[in-house]
Structures are given as C-alpha cells and as structure tokens.
Design an enzyme around this catalytic site. Structure first.
Site, short mmCIF file in Angstrom:
data_model
loop_
_atom_site.label_atom_id
_atom_site.label_comp_id
_atom_site.label_asym_id
_atom_site.label_seq_id
_atom_site.Cartn_x
_atom_site.Cartn_y
_atom_site.Cartn_z
N ARG A 90 -29.19 1.71 6.90
CA ARG A 90 -29.50 0.88 8.08
C ARG A 90 -28.77 1.48 9.29
NH1 ARG A 90 -32.43 -3.39 6.52
NH2 ARG A 90 -32.00 -4.42 4.52
N ASP A 122 -39.49 -3.08 11.11
CA ASP A 122 -39.29 -3.20 12.56
C ASP A 122 -38.11 -2.37 13.07
OD1 ASP A 122 -40.01 -4.51 15.03
OD2 ASP A 122 -38.10 -5.55 14.85
N THR A 144 -42.07 -3.42 4.26
CA THR A 144 -41.02 -4.44 4.18
C THR A 144 -41.47 -5.55 3.24
OG1 THR A 144 -39.79 -6.20 5.30
CG2 THR A 144 -41.80 -5.54 6.38
N ILE A 145 -40.56 -5.96 2.38
CA ILE A 145 -40.89 -7.10 1.50
C ILE A 145 -40.99 -8.38 2.31
CG2 ILE A 145 -39.79 -6.07 -0.55
CD1 ILE A 145 -37.57 -8.29 -0.16
N ASP A 146 -40.48 -8.36 3.54
CA ASP A 146 -40.52 -9.58 4.37
C ASP A 146 -41.94 -9.85 4.90
OD1 ASP A 146 -37.83 -9.48 3.90
OD2 ASP A 146 -37.29 -8.78 5.90
N ASP A 148 -43.29 -9.16 7.66
CA ASP A 148 -43.29 -9.73 9.01
C ASP A 148 -43.63 -8.76 10.15
OD1 ASP A 148 -41.03 -8.20 8.82
OD2 ASP A 148 -39.61 -9.77 9.34
N ARG A 181 -34.17 -30.02 -15.58
CA ARG A 181 -33.46 -29.81 -14.31
C ARG A 181 -34.43 -29.46 -13.17
NH1 ARG A 181 -28.86 -25.98 -16.98
NH2 ARG A 181 -27.29 -27.59 -17.25
N MET A 188 -35.61 -13.92 -0.57
CA MET A 188 -35.36 -13.14 0.66
C MET A 188 -36.50 -13.29 1.67
SD MET A 188 -33.76 -9.50 -0.44
CE MET A 188 -32.03 -9.27 -0.76
N GLY A 189 -36.40 -12.57 2.77
CA GLY A 189 -37.48 -12.57 3.75
C GLY A 189 -37.02 -12.74 5.18
N ARG A 190 -35.69 -12.84 5.34
CA ARG A 190 -35.10 -13.05 6.68
C ARG A 190 -35.71 -14.25 7.37
NH1 ARG A 190 -33.68 -7.21 7.96
NH2 ARG A 190 -31.48 -7.30 7.43
N ARG A 285 -29.90 -26.79 -10.27
CA ARG A 285 -29.18 -25.51 -10.27
C ARG A 285 -29.83 -24.59 -9.26
NH1 ARG A 285 -26.21 -28.09 -12.96
NH2 ARG A 285 -25.28 -27.60 -14.99
N HIS A 291 -31.12 -8.93 -4.50
CA HIS A 291 -31.77 -7.61 -4.42
C HIS A 291 -32.69 -7.30 -5.60
CE1 HIS A 291 -28.66 -7.46 -1.40
NE2 HIS A 291 -29.43 -6.56 -0.81
N GLN A 293 -35.23 -8.71 -6.10
CA GLN A 293 -36.58 -8.80 -5.50
C GLN A 293 -37.07 -7.48 -4.93
OE1 GLN A 293 -36.62 -12.74 -2.96
NE2 GLN A 293 -34.55 -12.06 -3.36
N ARG A 294 -36.16 -6.57 -4.65
CA ARG A 294 -36.57 -5.29 -4.06
C ARG A 294 -36.80 -4.23 -5.14
NH1 ARG A 294 -32.90 -5.42 0.92
NH2 ARG A 294 -32.03 -3.47 0.17
O1 F6P Z 1 -35.57 -6.81 5.15
C1 F6P Z 1 -35.53 -6.75 3.77
C2 F6P Z 1 -34.40 -7.57 3.22
O2 F6P Z 1 -34.48 -7.50 1.80
C3 F6P Z 1 -34.36 -9.03 3.68
O3 F6P Z 1 -35.30 -9.83 3.04
C4 F6P Z 1 -32.92 -9.37 3.40
O4 F6P Z 1 -32.47 -10.43 4.20
C5 F6P Z 1 -32.21 -8.10 3.75
O5 F6P Z 1 -33.14 -7.05 3.62
C6 F6P Z 1 -31.01 -7.78 2.89
O6 F6P Z 1 -30.41 -6.65 3.40
P1 F6P Z 1 -29.35 -5.76 2.64
O7 F6P Z 1 -30.06 -4.93 1.62
O8 F6P Z 1 -28.77 -4.91 3.71
O9 F6P Z 1 -28.37 -6.68 1.99
#
Ligand code: F6P
Length: 368
Positions: A90, A122, A144-146, A148, A181, A188-190, A285, A291, A293-294
């Site tokens: 980043r 972005d 991006t997984i977001d 957006d 439960r 994630m997704g900001r 719970r 991560h 998710q990535r």
């Molecule tokens: O933008 C992708 C993303 O996975 C967001 O959904 C999440 O908020 C962020 O990156 C997490 O960033 P890092 O990998 O720097 O912890």
C-alpha cells in the site's frame, strides 16, 4: 509495417485478491504471442515489478530484487493461484510522507518502460492517474473485493470473495444450529456493502447490515426475536465492517491510517453480537472473517475475467490508448479514462437493492 519494440511493466497494488495472477498471465501471454507482432506492428517485452509502487522506487543497489523479465513459461499456471505472485503493497509515492513520485518516474525511464499496466483499486489507479498526468503511459486493470470502483461492472476478486464468505457461512450454520445461537459475521468491504450484501443473499442470511444504510439495534433485535417466536433455532447476521448504528461512527481497530489515508475498520461485529445477547434471551457469537476473505482458489469467473482484462490491457497497449482502465460494462469489454474512475466510490443503491424493513436484499428485482 516496421515492427516496433515496446516494453511493458506490470504491477499489482493494494490489497491482494483472486484473479490478479490470471490477469498477469494473460498480459504476458497476449503480449508475447509473437504471431500477433506483425498485425500489431509491435513486439512486446514484459517486466514484472514487485510489490506495487514500492517496487518502482528501487535504488541501483536493490533494483534486481524488484524487477524481473516475465516469460510465458513462468506464468503458465499462475491463473490457478490466489494472491499475486508479483507481491503488493500500500505504498503511495504521492503521499506527503513518502513523496517519491519523481524518483518513480525516473526509474520508469531507467527501465525503458513504454507502457505501465497497473492492476488495482481506487488507490493504485489513483497513483496511475497522477503518473499519467505526469506523462507516463499507463493502463489500468480493476480489482478489489470491495466492488466499489466506478467505471466498471466487475472488479477482479469480488466473486471469489463472495464464494469464500458464502462457504464459511455454510460451515457456521451447523455450529449455530447445534448451540441454538445467533452468529454475527463481520465481513470486509470498507465503506461499501457489496461483499456483505451479495454474500448475505447467496448464503441466505437472516439480516444483512451494510454501510449504506445506518441500522437501528432495536430493529435488529426485533427481527431476531420475531424469528425466534416463529420457531427458528438459529440465525445468521452478516455485518459489513463499515456498517454502523444510526447516530454513530464506523468502528475502527486503532487510530492509524495507511499511506492513502484509510482507517483500519473492525469491531462492529462484536458490538452487534453483544447487543443481541444483552437484549434477547439468546447466546450470540461474533466471527470476524478478516483476510481469509481475500484468499482461496480463484473462482472460474475470476480466472476468466482476469484473462479477458489481461488481453484487453494488451489490446489497449497495442493501440497506444494510454490513461485508460479496461472495464466490463453492461456485458461488453471496453475501457474508460482512469481519471473518471478515481476519487469516487460505487455504493449499494438502497432504493433498488436493499430492503430497509427487513435489513436484507431487495424483494423487487425487475427494473422494468
Ligand atoms: O480493500 C480491500 C480490503 O480487504 C478491505 O475490504 C479491508 O478493509 C482492507 O482491505 C484491509 O486492508 P489490509 O489488508 O491492509 O489490512
């Protein structure tokens, strides 16, 4: 027509995701398909740049660590792999703290790059746009997984992430049911709710909370208690990391921001789970997916989209259409100016995509 030489540099920036390696593979495969040289009037070479924009701020001493000539043999099987074999970061050369954009531009010249392909969201494409304004021949590939990014209907990594979240929810159902439960799953997704909404729809979540619509905790508890009364044994609540109760701010992990100014979101899942167990006579719970998710094996769709975007990027390079991002819009592959894409966010349209009564996906799908 005389065949000209063109050196392409390729990098991946920002958060990793599925589909990046497929895009790299198909940039390399298409660029180095020498049957096409005559027709294109160009003979390409491809240099992989490691760790995003950081890799372009190399010094004479560490240049070899950050750059590598890519061949078709090297990338032959990359499309099956998640993450990015080029590495990512980043790193923002235009941030006031780092301020290395001039150094990056001089390194691009030193490497003799005629074209620079940046695969990112972005932030990465924001740097690409600035470099383009500073005279660098850039081409963007969206990821991006977001989900957006504006200017495209698809960003690499999104469908694999939806698949990963959906499978995890499937696994959590058995333990939720066994213990009777309520499982709250933080996704994630900001500041965008796409990943949470689409995964919630795919997995059949009882409640989906997204950043685009501030929720009421009372309403969440009311929906869940009605479901219990109606006989449900357990419930699944998906909450986006950027979602918040009305009148509150998004929950952050700490006060730190990255070099693009982003806060690290997280903690809303715990808040929702605690509020549920405090208000209802039921155990709750929280599971923060993080991560995971990535990761995972890229879905067939991400492999295909990586392929098509990679091919399209080289098509643009052959046509010298610089300063553009490849995109998929209304079922067609095209390209858009990168400057039109950056600094904006594509968010869930509450009116057409979300049911604000049940906190779930819309019940009205047809648009006409
Ligand atoms: O933008 C992708 C993303 O996975 C967001 O959904 C999440 O908020 C962020 O990156 C997490 O960033 P890092 O990998 O720097 O912890």
């Amino acid at each position: 027509m005389a065949v000209k030489h063109n050196k392409i540099g390729i990098l991946t920036g920002g958060g990793d995701c599925a589909g990046l390696n497929a895009a790299i593979k198909w940039v390399v495969n298409t660029a180095l398909d020498h049957r096409l040289d005559k027709e294109r009037g160009v003979k390409f070479e491809v240099i992989g740049i490691k760790e995003g924009w950081k890799g372009l701020s190399f010094t004479p001493e560490n240049q070899a660590e950050y750059t590598e000539v890519l061949t078709r043999d090297m990338v032959a099987y990359w499309d099956r792999d998640g993450g990015t074999h080029l590495g990512t970061s980043r790193y923002n050369p235009y941030s006031s703290k780092i301020n290395s954009s001039k150094h990056v531009i001089s390194n691009i010249e030193k490497l003799g790059l005629d074209t620079l392909i940046a695969i990112g969201g972005d932030d990465t494409l924001g740097v690409a746009a600035k470099l383009s304004q500073d005279g660098v021949n850039v081409i963007g590939i969206p990821k991006t997984i977001d989900g957006d990014l504006v200017g495209t209907d698809y960003t690499l990594g999104f469908e694999t992430a939806v698949e990963v979240v959906t499978r995890i929810v499937d696994s959590l159902r058995t333990t939720a049911g066994s213990h009777s439960r309520i499982m709250v799953i933080e996704v994630m997704g900001r500041t965008a709710g796409w990943l949470t909404l689409r995964s919630g729809e795919a997995s059949g979540a009882s409640i989906i909370l997204i950043p685009e619509y501030d929720f009421s905790m009372e309403r969440v508890n009311q929906i869940l208690s009605e479901k219990r009364k109606a006989g449900t044994r357990y419930d699944i609540v998906l909450v986006a990391e950027g979602a918040k109760p009305s009148g509150s701010k998004s929950v952050t992990k700490n006060a730190k921001v990255d070099s693009f100014g982003h806060e690290s979101l997280g903690g809303i899942g715990e808040y929702v789970a605690n509020s549920i167990s405090e208000s209802l006579d039921v155990e709750s719970r929280c599971v923060v997916l993080g991560h995971i998710q990535r990761g995972g094996t890229p879905s067939a769709y991400d492999r295909r989209m990586g392929r098509y975007y990679g091919i399209a990027a080289v098509n643009l390079a052959a046509q010298k259409q610089y300063g553009r991002m490849v995109s998929h819009l209304k079922g067609k592959f095209t390209s858009v100016p990168i400057v039109n894409v950056i600094g904006k966010l594509k968010l869930v349209d509450i009116k057409t995509m979300y049911d604000v009564e049940s906190y779930n996906g819309t019940r009205g799908i047809l648009s006409e």
